[in-house]
Design a protein around this motif. Structure first.
Motif, mmCIF file in Angstrom:
data_model
loop_
_atom_site.group_PDB
_atom_site.id
_atom_site.type_symbol
_atom_site.label_atom_id
_atom_site.label_comp_id
_atom_site.label_asym_id
_atom_site.label_seq_id
_atom_site.Cartn_x
_atom_site.Cartn_y
_atom_site.Cartn_z
ATOM 1 N N ASP A 1 0.828 -4.498 9.751
ATOM 2 C CA ASP A 1 -0.105 -3.403 10.055
ATOM 3 C C ASP A 1 -0.494 -2.648 8.783
ATOM 4 O O ASP A 1 -1.667 -2.346 8.564
ATOM 5 C CB ASP A 1 0.535 -2.399 11.020
ATOM 6 N N HIS A 2 0.518 -2.306 7.960
ATOM 7 C CA HIS A 2 0.228 -1.567 6.717
ATOM 8 C C HIS A 2 -0.799 -2.312 5.866
ATOM 9 O O HIS A 2 -1.647 -1.700 5.217
ATOM 10 C CB HIS A 2 1.497 -1.376 5.881
ATOM 11 N N LEU A 3 -0.724 -3.638 5.861
ATOM 12 C CA LEU A 3 -1.634 -4.422 5.019
ATOM 13 C C LEU A 3 -3.055 -4.407 5.574
ATOM 14 O O LEU A 3 -4.008 -4.734 4.868
ATOM 15 C CB LEU A 3 -1.121 -5.860 4.879
ATOM 16 N N PRO B 1 0.809 -1.231 0.000
ATOM 17 C CA PRO B 1 0.000 0.000 0.000
ATOM 18 C C PRO B 1 0.841 1.280 0.000
ATOM 19 O O PRO B 1 0.360 2.334 -0.430
ATOM 20 C CB PRO B 1 -0.800 -0.095 1.307
ATOM 21 N N GLN B 2 2.084 1.176 0.460
ATOM 22 C CA GLN B 2 2.933 2.371 0.491
ATOM 23 C C GLN B 2 3.307 2.852 -0.899
ATOM 24 O O GLN B 2 3.786 3.980 -1.063
ATOM 25 C CB GLN B 2 4.194 2.113 1.325
ATOM 26 N N ILE B 3 3.106 1.996 -1.907
ATOM 27 C CA ILE B 3 3.215 2.497 -3.289
ATOM 28 C C ILE B 3 1.846 2.416 -3.982
ATOM 29 O O ILE B 3 1.756 2.388 -5.209
ATOM 30 C CB ILE B 3 4.322 1.792 -4.109
ATOM 31 N N GLN C 1 5.914 -6.851 12.026
ATOM 32 C CA GLN C 1 4.631 -6.425 12.609
ATOM 33 C C GLN C 1 4.190 -5.097 12.001
ATOM 34 O O GLN C 1 3.003 -4.884 11.717
ATOM 35 C CB GLN C 1 4.757 -6.287 14.132
ATOM 36 N N HIS C 2 5.156 -4.206 11.790
ATOM 37 C CA HIS C 2 4.861 -2.896 11.204
ATOM 38 C C HIS C 2 4.324 -3.059 9.772
ATOM 39 O O HIS C 2 3.340 -2.413 9.387
ATOM 40 C CB HIS C 2 6.144 -2.050 11.222
ATOM 41 N N GLU C 3 4.959 -3.923 8.987
ATOM 42 C CA GLU C 3 4.519 -4.116 7.591
ATOM 43 C C GLU C 3 3.147 -4.802 7.539
ATOM 44 O O GLU C 3 2.303 -4.453 6.717
ATOM 45 C CB GLU C 3 5.550 -4.909 6.788
ATOM 46 N N GLY D 1 9.875 4.258 13.270
ATOM 47 C CA GLY D 1 9.588 5.249 12.236
ATOM 48 C C GLY D 1 8.947 4.575 11.041
ATOM 49 O O GLY D 1 8.874 3.351 10.978
ATOM 50 N N CYS D 2 8.483 5.377 10.087
ATOM 51 C CA CYS D 2 7.771 4.825 8.930
ATOM 52 C C CYS D 2 8.058 5.696 7.713
ATOM 53 O O CYS D 2 8.022 6.925 7.805
ATOM 54 C CB CYS D 2 6.264 4.818 9.216
ATOM 55 N N LEU D 3 8.325 5.075 6.576
ATOM 56 C CA LEU D 3 8.581 5.827 5.345
ATOM 57 C C LEU D 3 7.383 6.685 4.951
ATOM 58 O O LEU D 3 7.539 7.686 4.250
ATOM 59 C CB LEU D 3 8.909 4.860 4.195
ATOM 60 N N SER D 4 6.186 6.294 5.393
ATOM 61 C CA SER D 4 4.979 7.043 5.057
ATOM 62 C C SER D 4 4.665 8.146 6.069
ATOM 63 O O SER D 4 3.693 8.882 5.896
ATOM 64 C CB SER D 4 3.777 6.087 4.953
HETATM 65 ZN ZN ZN Z 1 5.581 2.065 7.553
#
Ligand code: ZN
Length: 173
Positions: free
Chosen positions: A133-135, A50-52, A129-131, A87-90
């Motif tokens: 979450d993104h999904l 989703p980040q792209i 876990q962070h990735e 932190g998060c790239l988004s």
């Molecule tokens: Zn992230």
């Protein structure tokens, strides 16, 4: 391999639950290549589809046993507790101390369609876990308490005002 623009907090695509991958195809491998290129260009160690802007359940990572791709990831077991400045790239330029399980057992499939089983801890467990979450449309700010969320919204508002081109449609928390 072409890097994509990373979607930022406020983009509705980051808030939707993604759909399961049903066919592991060459197109999926090309998507993963683009995700690696995007992640590496941004100096990240993990990136979810989703980040792209892609609504599919997969992420790439380059840390620990990586680089790797996990498709349709699921956490089978988790235990312990670990605090990490996440932190998060988004959510560029911001980070918070967040507590999550220290160890996890993740399962999913790889780009060959084979089952993968990954038992990881500390940073790699955090990253997975962070990735995941993104999904599910979850961002790291959702793990903050009310006071921290208020402070985060304020900070994000102020950061947007500093953007030279008006933020390109960036909305706030
Ligand atoms: Zn992230």
């Amino acid at each position: 391999m072409a890097p994509h623009e990373i979607r930022l907090i406020g983009d509705p695509v980051l808030r939707k639950r993604t759909t399961e991958v049903t066919d592991v195809t060459g197109a999926l491998a090309r998507l993963a290549d683009d995700m690696f290129a995007t992640m590496h260009e941004a100096l990240g160690i993990g990136l979810a589809a989703p980040q792209i802007g892609v609504q599919k359940r997969l992420f790439v990572y380059d840390h620990g046993d990586g680089p790797g791709v996990v498709i349709n990831p699921r956490i089978e077991e988790s235990d312990g507790e670990w605090v990490f400045e996440e932190g998060c790239l988004s959510v560029p330029g911001l980070s918070w101390e967040i507590t999550r399980p220290k160890r996890i057992h993740m399962v999913g499939i790889d780009l060959d369609g084979n089952d993968v089983s990954l038992e990881v801890d500390e940073l790699e467990a955090r990253l997975f876990q962070h990735e995941l979450d993104h999904l599910d449309g979850i961002l790291l700010v959702d793990h903050l308490d009310d006071d921290q969320q208020r402070a985060a919204r304020k900070t994000l508002r102020e950061m947007t005002l500093e953007r030279p081109t008006g933020g390109g449609g960036l909305r706030l928390l």
